[in-house]
Design a protein around this motif. Sequence first.
Motif, PDB file in Angstrom:
ATOM      1  N   SER A 293      17.275  12.264   8.566  1.00 35.19           N
ATOM      2  CA  SER A 293      18.590  12.428   9.338  1.00 35.19           C
ATOM      3  C   SER A 293      18.662  12.394  10.544  1.00 35.19           C
ATOM      4  O   SER A 293      19.540  12.075  11.414  1.00 35.19           O
ATOM      5  N   ILE A 294      17.269  13.156  11.330  1.00 37.55           N
ATOM      6  CA  ILE A 294      17.462  13.305  12.622  1.00 37.55           C
ATOM      7  C   ILE A 294      15.979  12.590  13.345  1.00 37.55           C
ATOM      8  O   ILE A 294      15.139  12.604  12.814  1.00 37.55           O
ATOM      9  N   PRO A 295      16.250  11.295  13.913  1.00 33.17           N
ATOM     10  CA  PRO A 295      15.107  10.838  14.452  1.00 33.17           C
ATOM     11  C   PRO A 295      14.155  11.502  15.214  1.00 33.17           C
ATOM     12  O   PRO A 295      14.396  12.567  15.886  1.00 33.17           O
ATOM     13  N   ARG A 296      12.975  11.382  15.058  1.00 36.81           N
ATOM     14  CA  ARG A 296      11.652  12.099  15.522  1.00 36.81           C
ATOM     15  C   ARG A 296      10.874  11.011  16.284  1.00 36.81           C
ATOM     16  O   ARG A 296      10.523  10.007  15.777  1.00 36.81           O
ATOM     17  N   ILE A 297      10.118  11.337  17.605  1.00 38.37           N
ATOM     18  CA  ILE A 297       9.167  10.589  18.022  1.00 38.37           C
ATOM     19  C   ILE A 297       7.805  10.500  17.512  1.00 38.37           C
ATOM     20  O   ILE A 297       7.209  11.733  17.489  1.00 38.37           O
ATOM     21  N   ILE A 298       7.233   9.528  17.295  1.00 37.53           N
ATOM     22  CA  ILE A 298       5.931   9.504  16.349  1.00 37.53           C
ATOM     23  C   ILE A 298       4.903   8.848  17.501  1.00 37.53           C
ATOM     24  O   ILE A 298       3.966   8.738  16.935  1.00 37.53           O
ATOM     25  N   SER A 299       5.290   8.139  18.195  1.00 37.14           N
ATOM     26  CA  SER A 299       4.373   7.450  19.304  1.00 37.14           C
ATOM     27  C   SER A 299       4.795   7.324  20.638  1.00 37.14           C
ATOM     28  O   SER A 299       5.860   7.005  20.813  1.00 37.14           O
ATOM     29  N   LEU A 300       3.892   7.503  21.675  1.00 37.85           N
ATOM     30  CA  LEU A 300       4.219   7.357  23.166  1.00 37.85           C
ATOM     31  C   LEU A 300       3.171   6.848  23.950  1.00 37.85           C
ATOM     32  O   LEU A 300       2.022   7.210  23.672  1.00 37.85           O
ATOM     33  N   ASP A 301       3.642   5.524  24.380  1.00 38.98           N
ATOM     34  CA  ASP A 301       2.678   4.947  25.308  1.00 38.98           C
ATOM     35  C   ASP A 301       3.213   4.933  26.975  1.00 38.98           C
ATOM     36  O   ASP A 301       4.085   4.080  27.031  1.00 38.98           O
ATOM     37  N   THR A 302       2.325   5.402  27.636  1.00 42.64           N
ATOM     38  CA  THR A 302       2.565   5.455  29.131  1.00 42.64           C
ATOM     39  C   THR A 302       1.327   5.079  29.716  1.00 42.64           C
ATOM     40  O   THR A 302       1.307   5.694  31.042  1.00 42.64           O
ATOM     41  N   SER A 303       0.701   4.175  29.079  1.00 39.23           N
ATOM     42  CA  SER A 303      -0.368   3.501  29.924  1.00 39.23           C
ATOM     43  C   SER A 303       0.056   2.808  31.065  1.00 39.23           C
ATOM     44  O   SER A 303       0.980   2.138  31.208  1.00 39.23           O
ATOM     45  N   SER A 304      -1.036   2.580  31.993  1.00 36.29           N
ATOM     46  CA  SER A 304      -0.728   2.000  33.180  1.00 36.29           C
ATOM     47  C   SER A 304       0.572   2.324  33.960  1.00 36.29           C
ATOM     48  O   SER A 304       1.412   1.318  34.355  1.00 36.29           O
ATOM     49  N   SER A 305       0.900   3.546  33.741  1.00 38.27           N
ATOM     50  CA  SER A 305       2.134   4.123  34.695  1.00 38.27           C
ATOM     51  C   SER A 305       2.266   4.795  35.765  1.00 38.27           C
ATOM     52  O   SER A 305       3.017   5.433  36.184  1.00 38.27           O
ATOM     53  N   LYS A 306       1.059   4.709  36.458  1.00 38.14           N
ATOM     54  CA  LYS A 306       0.644   5.772  37.747  1.00 38.14           C
ATOM     55  C   LYS A 306       0.675   7.090  37.361  1.00 38.14           C
ATOM     56  O   LYS A 306       1.416   7.726  38.468  1.00 38.14           O
ATOM     57  N   LEU A 307       0.408   7.532  36.296  1.00 35.99           N
ATOM     58  CA  LEU A 307       0.691   9.125  36.176  1.00 35.99           C
ATOM     59  C   LEU A 307      -0.469   9.566  36.792  1.00 35.99           C
ATOM     60  O   LEU A 307      -1.782   9.474  36.788  1.00 35.99           O
ATOM     61  N   GLY A 308      -0.151  10.827  37.661  1.00 36.87           N
ATOM     62  CA  GLY A 308      -1.176  11.566  38.326  1.00 36.87           C
ATOM     63  C   GLY A 308      -1.105  13.001  37.876  1.00 36.87           C
ATOM     64  O   GLY A 308      -0.176  13.582  37.620  1.00 36.87           O
ATOM     65  N   GLY A 309      -2.245  13.770  38.267  1.00 42.04           N
ATOM     66  CA  GLY A 309      -2.209  15.111  38.051  1.00 42.04           C
ATOM     67  C   GLY A 309      -2.895  15.544  36.623  1.00 42.04           C
ATOM     68  O   GLY A 309      -3.528  14.700  35.830  1.00 42.04           O
ATOM     69  N   ASP A 310      -2.644  16.807  36.184  1.00 40.47           N
ATOM     70  CA  ASP A 310      -3.058  17.375  34.828  1.00 40.47           C
ATOM     71  C   ASP A 310      -2.040  16.616  33.892  1.00 40.47           C
ATOM     72  O   ASP A 310      -1.109  16.287  34.065  1.00 40.47           O
ATOM     73  N   ILE A 311      -2.730  16.782  32.605  1.00 40.68           N
ATOM     74  CA  ILE A 311      -1.996  16.445  31.370  1.00 40.68           C
ATOM     75  C   ILE A 311      -1.047  17.558  31.191  1.00 40.68           C
ATOM     76  O   ILE A 311      -1.374  18.712  30.860  1.00 40.68           O
ATOM     77  N   VAL A 312       0.410  17.363  31.303  1.00 40.57           N
ATOM     78  CA  VAL A 312       1.065  18.568  31.180  1.00 40.57           C
ATOM     79  C   VAL A 312       1.370  19.123  29.700  1.00 40.57           C
ATOM     80  O   VAL A 312       1.295  18.339  28.763  1.00 40.57           O
ATOM     81  N   THR A 313       1.863  20.353  29.541  1.00 35.73           N
ATOM     82  CA  THR A 313       1.882  20.717  28.270  1.00 35.73           C
ATOM     83  C   THR A 313       3.162  20.559  27.580  1.00 35.73           C
ATOM     84  O   THR A 313       3.084  20.720  26.212  1.00 35.73           O
ATOM     85  N   TYR A 314       4.049  19.470  28.131  1.00 38.07           N
ATOM     86  CA  TYR A 314       5.232  19.411  27.618  1.00 38.07           C
ATOM     87  C   TYR A 314       5.007  18.497  26.477  1.00 38.07           C
ATOM     88  O   TYR A 314       5.626  18.147  25.290  1.00 38.07           O
ATOM     89  N   PHE A 315       3.628  17.606  26.300  1.00 34.69           N
ATOM     90  CA  PHE A 315       3.352  16.730  25.229  1.00 34.69           C
ATOM     91  C   PHE A 315       3.223  17.772  24.157  1.00 34.69           C
ATOM     92  O   PHE A 315       3.456  17.088  22.849  1.00 34.69           O
ATOM     93  N   SER A 316       2.767  19.082  24.226  1.00 29.20           N
ATOM     94  CA  SER A 316       2.676  19.762  22.695  1.00 29.20           C
ATOM     95  C   SER A 316       4.068  19.994  22.127  1.00 29.20           C
ATOM     96  O   SER A 316       3.806  20.345  21.009  1.00 29.20           O
ATOM     97  N   SER A 317       5.105  19.895  22.791  1.00 35.44           N
ATOM     98  CA  SER A 317       6.315  19.720  21.836  1.00 35.44           C
ATOM     99  C   SER A 317       6.650  18.861  20.959  1.00 35.44           C
ATOM    100  O   SER A 317       7.479  18.867  20.239  1.00 35.44           O
ATOM    101  N   LEU A 318       5.905  17.753  21.258  1.00 33.76           N
ATOM    102  CA  LEU A 318       6.302  16.486  20.258  1.00 33.76           C
ATOM    103  C   LEU A 318       5.365  16.630  19.233  1.00 33.76           C
ATOM    104  O   LEU A 318       4.350  15.827  18.936  1.00 33.76           O
ATOM    105  N   MET A 319       5.641  17.495  18.152  1.00 33.53           N
ATOM    106  CA  MET A 319       4.985  17.735  17.269  1.00 33.53           C
ATOM    107  C   MET A 319       4.883  16.675  15.980  1.00 33.53           C
ATOM    108  O   MET A 319       3.887  16.770  15.370  1.00 33.53           O
TER     109      MET A 319
END
Length: 597
Positions: A293-319
Motif C-alpha cells: 500500500s505504501i511504495p518503498r525504494i528498493i534500488s538506487l543508482d547514483t553512479s557517475s554523479s560526481k559524489l564526493g566525500g564519505d558515504i553518508v549514514t542516510y543510506f542506512s535508512s533505506l531498509m
Amino acid sequence: MFRYGNYDNKYSAPEFDLHLGVTYWVHMDWDGFRNFVDNEIIHVAPADTIDVCLANTGRGIPLISLSELYPLPYSPYQPTTPLDFSDRLNFGMKATFIRYANDPYGRSWFNDRVIDNSKSISTPTAIEDDSKEYKLQKQVLSTAITSLDASSPLVIDVSTRNDYEYLVHLHFFDFEKHPQNQQRSMEINFTDIIRQSVTLNYKQLHTIKATIPEGSYSISITSSPGSGLHPMINVYEIYRALPQPKSPTYERDVDAMWKIKDAYNILRISWQGDPCTPEEYRWEGVICNYSESIPRIISLDTSSSKLGGDIVTYFSSLMMLASLDLSNNQLTGEIPQFLAKLPKLKVLNLTGNNLKGSIPKALREKSSTGLTLSLDGNPGLCQTGSSKTTTKKFIVPLAASVAASMATLVILIYISLVLYERRRKKQKVLLLKKAGDLKSKNQVFCQDEILSITSNFESVIGEGGFGKVYLGRLKDGTQVAVKLLSKSSQQGFKEFESEAKLLSIVFHRNLVSLVGYCDDGDMRALIYEYMAKGNLRHQLSGLLSPVFPISLQLSHKGTLSRPNFFFFWVDFPDNSEGFESVSKNACKDALQFSCTT
C-alpha cells in the motif's frame, strides 16, 4: 495563479499538468494568451512540506506567476482528500470579481452567473456577525438574491465532471426584518437526490453542506409551505474532491533521499517531489516497489554523479534497498559498517572511487552469502584485510620533510664495494649500486597479507627497538624484510611513523627501499627490501675488511631539532691510497646533505 503574457513571442500558452504532492490536480490550459488561470486547493498536509509540481507534458515549458499559502488551523471544510476549488459565487454583488485583503482564507468571489427568476437584494447596515468558523466577509453577507415571487424556486445549475465527487457549501444570511413570529423557511433539493430543509434566523449564518456524486446537477431552493417569504441565498461554494490512487512513498525513505540529495548536492532535474509517486515522474536512478500500500525504494543508482566525500549514514535508512550503485564517483574515506546492516541488500557497487582502508568484516561475510560486492578501482582499499580500524591516521607518502632523531631512527644500510681497475695511475673508488632494482612502491598491506607474506611470522631475521624483523616473500617471489612494531615497544607509534616518513621521501642507492606498510587494526609493520648480505653490524664486524665507517650528518632547514646521522662504509684494497680523498668522494656521492668524514 498562472498568467501567460506572450513572454516567448509564440502567442501560444503552454499546457502542462499540475500535481499536489502525489495527487494529480489539474491539466493547465488557456483559452487565450492574455487570460489568467487561478487555482485553489484545500489540503491537509501529511508532512512539514507541500510539493506543488508543474509537470512538463511536451507542450511548452510550464510557468507559474503567483503562489500563496494560507493556514487553516480551524478549517470548516474538513477535507478527507484534497479539495480543488470549482466555483464560488457571491450573489447580488455589483462586481463580477472581488477579493478582500483581510480574508483569512484568501478567497476570490465571483458574480458572473445569471440566475433566472431572481433579483438582487442588499443591506447598507453593517453586519456584526463574524460568520463563525467560515470567516465570511461582512460585504459578502450583505448581498443576496431572492426569487421574483414566493411560489417560484431559485434554480442554480451546477456543471460538474462525471468522474469526481463534489462538496457543496450553501451559505444563508437573512438580513431582512420580518413581522413578528415569521421566519424564512426553505426546501433545498439537489436534483431530487438530496433534500434538506432550513429555517433562517435574523442575521445568523446558516450553512448547508452536501456531497454530491458524479454527474451534473441543479440546486433548487423553494419556500416551505406556510412560510410566505421568498427563497433566498447569499453565497455558494463548490469544491471537487480529488481521488488519491497512490500513497506517498514511505516517509523515512523520502526523508533519507532528500538528505542524500542535499549532502551530495545532486542536481538531477527529476529529483523533485516524491521519489516514487506519481510513477511516471519517479526520480532518475530510483526503483520502487508498488506491490504494498505504501511504495518503498528498493534500488538506487547514483553512479557517475560526481559524489564526493564519505558515504553518508542516510543510506542506512533505506531498509528495503536491494541494490545500491555508487560507482564512478569521488567518494573517499572507509567503507562504513552500516552497509552490511541493510537486510535486503543484494548488490553493492563501489567501483571507481577513492575509498581506502579495509572491507568491514560483516560486509565480507555477507558477500560470501549472496551479496554481489564490486570494489575495483579504489587504489587505497585493502580488499583482503580485516574490518578493524585504527584510531590513528597513517598515510604514506607523507609531506616532504626530513625529521627523525638518532634515538628513534634505525636505518638498515647495505654497502657493497666494487673496485674498478686503476687506469693511468688514477684511483677511483665507487660505491656499488645496491643489489636489485627494487623501488619503494609504498604499497598498503593488510593483516591477512602480512600473515601470508611472513608465513605466520615463521622466520625471525633480526630484532630492534621497535620489535622483531621477519623474513617474507611477496606474491611475485621477491624477498622482503617485515619490521613489526611490538606492542611493548618503548619507541612507539610516533617513532615508527617517523621512520616511514623519511624512507618514503628519501631515495638513494645506498639506502634500503621501503616497499610498503601495514596499518590495519592492531598491526603496524614496515616492509623493506631484503638485504641478502646481512645488516650493518655484519659489514662493520670485519666480514668486508678493512671497513672505514663514514659518519654522514643530515640536516634540513627548519625541520630537525638536532643532527641526524646515517652510516656508510667504503672497502679499500691493501695498497689503497688517498683515504681522505676517497672518503669525501663517497660522502658526496651518498646524499646531497652536509657531509662530515
